[in-house]
Design a protein around this motif. Structure first.
Motif, PDB file in Angstrom:
ATOM      1  N   UNK A  35      15.539  17.224   8.472  1.00 56.90           N
ATOM      2  CA  UNK A  35      15.064  18.601   8.624  1.00 56.90           C
ATOM      3  C   UNK A  35      16.008  19.512   7.864  1.00 56.90           C
ATOM      4  N   UNK A  36      15.514  20.096   6.770  1.00 61.30           N
ATOM      5  CA  UNK A  36      16.386  20.838   5.871  1.00 61.30           C
ATOM      6  C   UNK A  36      15.605  21.962   5.204  1.00 61.30           C
ATOM      7  N   UNK A  37      16.094  23.200   5.355  1.00 64.02           N
ATOM      8  CA  UNK A  37      15.427  24.356   4.769  1.00 64.02           C
ATOM      9  C   UNK A  37      15.396  24.271   3.238  1.00 64.02           C
ATOM     10  N   UNK A  38      16.449  23.732   2.650  1.00 65.58           N
ATOM     11  CA  UNK A  38      16.476  23.577   1.199  1.00 65.58           C
ATOM     12  C   UNK A  38      15.405  22.605   0.720  1.00 65.58           C
ATOM     13  N   UNK A  39      15.203  21.530   1.490  1.00 67.44           N
ATOM     14  CA  UNK A  39      14.147  20.588   1.140  1.00 67.44           C
ATOM     15  C   UNK A  39      12.777  21.231   1.270  1.00 67.44           C
ATOM     16  N   UNK A  40      12.634  22.101   2.250  1.00 69.09           N
ATOM     17  CA  UNK A  40      11.357  22.797   2.408  1.00 69.09           C
ATOM     18  C   UNK A  40      11.042  23.630   1.159  1.00 69.09           C
ATOM     19  N   UNK A  41      12.054  24.297   0.637  1.00 74.68           N
ATOM     20  CA  UNK A  41      11.857  25.122  -0.552  1.00 74.68           C
ATOM     21  C   UNK A  41      11.595  24.264  -1.787  1.00 74.68           C
ATOM     22  N   UNK A  42      12.321  23.149  -1.896  1.00 78.11           N
ATOM     23  CA  UNK A  42      12.119  22.255  -3.040  1.00 78.11           C
ATOM     24  C   UNK A  42      10.798  21.498  -2.936  1.00 78.11           C
ATOM     25  N   UNK A  43      10.385  21.191  -1.687  1.00 81.55           N
ATOM     26  CA  UNK A  43       9.122  20.523  -1.387  1.00 81.55           C
ATOM     27  C   UNK A  43       8.921  19.244  -2.209  1.00 81.55           C
ATOM     28  N   UNK A  44       9.809  18.263  -2.047  1.00 88.12           N
ATOM     29  CA  UNK A  44       9.650  17.004  -2.783  1.00 88.12           C
ATOM     30  C   UNK A  44       8.444  16.209  -2.295  1.00 88.12           C
ATOM     31  N   UNK A  83       0.872  -1.171   0.000  1.00 85.21           N
ATOM     32  CA  UNK A  83       0.000   0.000   0.000  1.00 85.21           C
ATOM     33  C   UNK A  83       0.908   1.219   0.000  1.00 85.21           C
ATOM     34  N   UNK A  84       0.618   2.191  -0.840  1.00 81.15           N
ATOM     35  CA  UNK A  84       1.509   3.337  -0.964  1.00 81.15           C
ATOM     36  C   UNK A  84       0.801   4.618  -0.553  1.00 81.15           C
ATOM     37  N   UNK A  85       1.529   5.457   0.219  1.00 84.56           N
ATOM     38  CA  UNK A  85       1.012   6.737   0.694  1.00 84.56           C
ATOM     39  C   UNK A  85       1.931   7.844   0.185  1.00 84.56           C
ATOM     40  N   UNK A  86       1.332   8.962  -0.162  1.00 85.75           N
ATOM     41  CA  UNK A  86       2.109  10.058  -0.729  1.00 85.75           C
ATOM     42  C   UNK A  86       1.685  11.378  -0.103  1.00 85.75           C
ATOM     43  N   UNK A  87       2.662  12.217   0.249  1.00 89.91           N
ATOM     44  CA  UNK A  87       2.384  13.561   0.729  1.00 89.91           C
ATOM     45  C   UNK A  87       3.602  14.424   0.482  1.00 89.91           C
ATOM     46  N   UNK A  88       3.513  15.685   0.773  1.00 91.17           N
ATOM     47  CA  UNK A  88       4.607  16.602   0.469  1.00 91.17           C
ATOM     48  C   UNK A  88       5.478  16.859   1.695  1.00 91.17           C
ATOM     49  N   UNK A  89       6.738  17.172   1.445  1.00 94.36           N
ATOM     50  CA  UNK A  89       7.687  17.448   2.528  1.00 94.36           C
ATOM     51  C   UNK A  89       7.210  18.600   3.407  1.00 94.36           C
ATOM     52  N   UNK A  95       7.855  -0.746   4.685  1.00 96.34           N
ATOM     53  CA  UNK A  95       8.746  -1.567   3.876  1.00 96.34           C
ATOM     54  C   UNK A  95       9.703  -0.727   3.037  1.00 96.34           C
ATOM     55  N   UNK A  96       9.276   0.509   2.701  1.00 98.33           N
ATOM     56  CA  UNK A  96      10.117   1.365   1.883  1.00 98.33           C
ATOM     57  C   UNK A  96       9.622   2.796   1.997  1.00 98.33           C
ATOM     58  N   UNK A  97      10.543   3.766   1.967  1.00104.38           N
ATOM     59  CA  UNK A  97      10.175   5.187   1.999  1.00104.38           C
ATOM     60  C   UNK A  97      11.207   5.978   1.213  1.00104.38           C
ATOM     61  N   UNK A  98      10.749   6.985   0.470  1.00106.58           N
ATOM     62  CA  UNK A  98      11.681   7.773  -0.339  1.00106.58           C
ATOM     63  C   UNK A  98      11.092   9.138  -0.670  1.00106.58           C
ATOM     64  N   UNK A  99      11.958  10.048  -1.156  1.00105.56           N
ATOM     65  CA  UNK A  99      11.555  11.371  -1.625  1.00105.56           C
ATOM     66  C   UNK A  99      11.853  11.479  -3.112  1.00105.56           C
ATOM     67  N   UNK A 100      10.996  12.204  -3.825  1.00108.15           N
ATOM     68  CA  UNK A 100      11.188  12.439  -5.254  1.00108.15           C
ATOM     69  C   UNK A 100      10.923  13.897  -5.592  1.00108.15           C
ATOM     70  N   UNK A 101      11.746  14.438  -6.485  1.00115.80           N
ATOM     71  CA  UNK A 101      11.531  15.774  -7.030  1.00115.80           C
ATOM     72  C   UNK A 101      12.140  15.798  -8.423  1.00115.80           C
ATOM     73  N   UNK A 102      11.267  15.777  -9.431  1.00120.67           N
ATOM     74  CA  UNK A 102      11.726  15.720 -10.806  1.00120.67           C
ATOM     75  C   UNK A 102      12.683  14.537 -10.974  1.00120.67           C
ATOM     76  N   UNK A 103      13.960  14.795 -11.293  1.00118.46           N
ATOM     77  CA  UNK A 103      14.895  13.693 -11.516  1.00118.46           C
ATOM     78  C   UNK A 103      15.631  13.254 -10.248  1.00118.46           C
ATOM     79  N   UNK A 104      15.355  13.915  -9.138  1.00114.72           N
ATOM     80  CA  UNK A 104      16.066  13.611  -7.890  1.00114.72           C
ATOM     81  C   UNK A 104      15.287  12.580  -7.063  1.00114.72           C
ATOM     82  N   UNK A 105      16.044  11.653  -6.510  1.00117.80           N
ATOM     83  CA  UNK A 105      15.466  10.559  -5.719  1.00117.80           C
ATOM     84  C   UNK A 105      16.356  10.303  -4.504  1.00117.80           C
ATOM     85  N   UNK A 106      15.734  10.162  -3.331  1.00115.05           N
ATOM     86  CA  UNK A 106      16.511   9.850  -2.120  1.00115.05           C
ATOM     87  C   UNK A 106      15.690   8.939  -1.224  1.00115.05           C
TER      88      UNK A 106
END
Length: 219
Positions: A91-100, A24-30, A66-77
């Motif tokens: 916790x990262x201000x840059x991630x807040x601005x990018x909002x993956x 089951x997959x859940x999605x939300x924003x940073x 089982x798995x968790x990750x962040x995505x933003x365009x071509x970036x994956x972590x």
């Protein structure tokens, strides 16, 4: 977890379901998490933090991530998941601005709710003093008030003690220094400061998995 605490602290953010047969997959924003995460940097509650979990909507037991990750365009972590299935979000201000986008996968057989909790940073074991628990309760109250904003202290119930979570098969009682016992049921027990008494202590049957606030039913 104490069901009354869940009413106050839990957020249900089931925004997307995976087509995968296995998960089951859940999605939300940073940005949904950042405003809560930044409370972990505030001084005055160094022993507690805001934590993120997924909880089975039927059993109220923690769901396995089982798995968790962040995505933003071509970036994956990939995101880390602790041994107790806490979702570890940086916790990262840059991630807040990018909002993956943040994706989390849990077993498909479970319907899980996203749960934000205030919890102790360190597990407890052995004999724990009233003073240690009173300090945790005080810091949890401060954090809970901070999460609620400027007027939270007017409406947030006072934390009376702690909810102690152990392995689900824990059968032994919690021993109080005054001779009383508190039963552990389904791996969980609630202990109020008034039950322990100043100068008293508790003896735990095993190391805790989570230490959460305990709020009495105010209904």
């Amino acid at each position: 977890m104490n069901k009354h605490l869940l009413r106050i602290l839990s957020l249900s953010m089931v925004l997307a379901a995976s087509s995968s047969v296995q998960a089951q997959q859940y999605m939300f924003t940073y940005s949904k998490l950042y405003s809560q995460l930044k409370n972990n940097l505030k001084s005055g509650h160094d022993d507690v933090k805001v934590g993120f979990f997924f909880v089975d909507s039927r059993t109220e037991q923690l769901c396995t991530i089982s798995k968790a990750w962040m995505e933003k365009e071509q970036h994956y972590e990939e995101l880390k998941v602790s041994p107790i299935n806490e979702l570890v979000v940086p916790l990262d201000q840059n991630l807040r601005q990018a909002n993956p986008l943040i994706f989390v996968e849990t077993p498909r057989a479970q319907q899980c709710n996203f749960s934000m909790v205030v919890m102790a940073k360190q597990n407890l074991s052995g004999t724990v003093s009233y003073q240690t628990l009173a300090q945790l309760v005080s810091q949890m109250q401060t954090t809970l008030n901070d999460l609620g904003g400027m007027f939270a202290r007017w409406f947030t119930p006072e934390i009376q003690g702690v909810t102690l979570e152990f392995d689900a098969d824990t059968a032994n009682d919690i021993q109080l220094s005054n001779g009383k016992k508190i039963r552990v049921t389904h791996g969980q027990a609630q202990v109020t400061l008034s039950e322990i008494g100043e100068g008293g202590s508790i003896k735990l049957p095993q190391t805790t998995k989570r230490v959460l606030p305990y709020l009495l039913n105010t209904n």
